[in-house]
Write a protein that holds these residues in place. Structure first.
Motif, PDB file in Angstrom:
ATOM      1  N   ASN A  70       0.821  -1.214   0.000  1.00 17.37           N
ATOM      2  CA  ASN A  70       0.000   0.000   0.000  1.00 17.37           C
ATOM      3  C   ASN A  70       0.855   1.265   0.000  1.00 17.37           C
ATOM      4  O   ASN A  70       0.395   2.321  -0.444  1.00 17.37           O
ATOM      5  CB  ASN A  70      -0.955  -0.001   1.184  1.00 17.37           C
ATOM      6  N   HIS A  78      -4.436  -1.055  -6.983  1.00 15.70           N
ATOM      7  CA  HIS A  78      -5.320  -0.870  -5.839  1.00 15.70           C
ATOM      8  C   HIS A  78      -4.620  -1.271  -4.548  1.00 15.70           C
ATOM      9  O   HIS A  78      -3.814  -2.199  -4.532  1.00 15.70           O
ATOM     10  CB  HIS A  78      -6.589  -1.705  -6.000  1.00 15.70           C
ATOM     11  N   PRO A  82       0.370   1.519  -5.215  1.00 12.51           N
ATOM     12  CA  PRO A  82      -0.605   2.464  -5.776  1.00 12.51           C
ATOM     13  C   PRO A  82       0.058   3.718  -6.347  1.00 12.51           C
ATOM     14  O   PRO A  82      -0.337   4.204  -7.408  1.00 12.51           O
ATOM     15  CB  PRO A  82      -1.493   2.819  -4.575  1.00 12.51           C
TER      16      PRO A  82
END
Length: 109
Positions: A32, A42, A36
């Protein structure tokens, strides 16, 4: 079942659970934080990160016990080395020396 053995099994199971949880959160956090922004992918949930970790372990690492097959290649190399003649050994040593740049280009004087 022996109570000591049951206690040992429970400790190992708890340790595996803690390590899997920590690795899942680590993969999730790294993914994360990087993916992204870099590639427009995602963000992952914890369970997706754990699944990705499991998939990568299956594809790239396998589930063999111990450190992996590290002793196997050493044993195979030793067997090959013992079958080489002295000339072949010297030719191998010459090839392993650092007289070349990466990708086989010779060093220019």
């Amino acid at each position: 079942m022996n109570p000591y053995r049951m206690q040992k099994i429970m400790k190992v199971a708890l340790l595996v659970l803690v390590i899997a949880t920590a690795l899942g959160f680590l993969v999730k956090g790294l993914w994360n934080a990087l993916m992204p922004g870099l590639f427009g992918l995602h963000p992952l949930t914890f369970w997706q990160a754990l699944g990705l970790l499991l998939l990568s372990k299956l594809l790239f690492g396998g589930f063999r016990p111990g450190p992996g097959g590290r002793g196997r290649w050493k044993r195979r190399f030793r067997e090959r080395w013992e079958q080489m003649s002295p000339e072949e050994r010297e030719r191998f040593r010459q090839g392993m020396r650092c007289d070349r740049r990466p990708f086989g280009r010779p060093i220019e004087p």
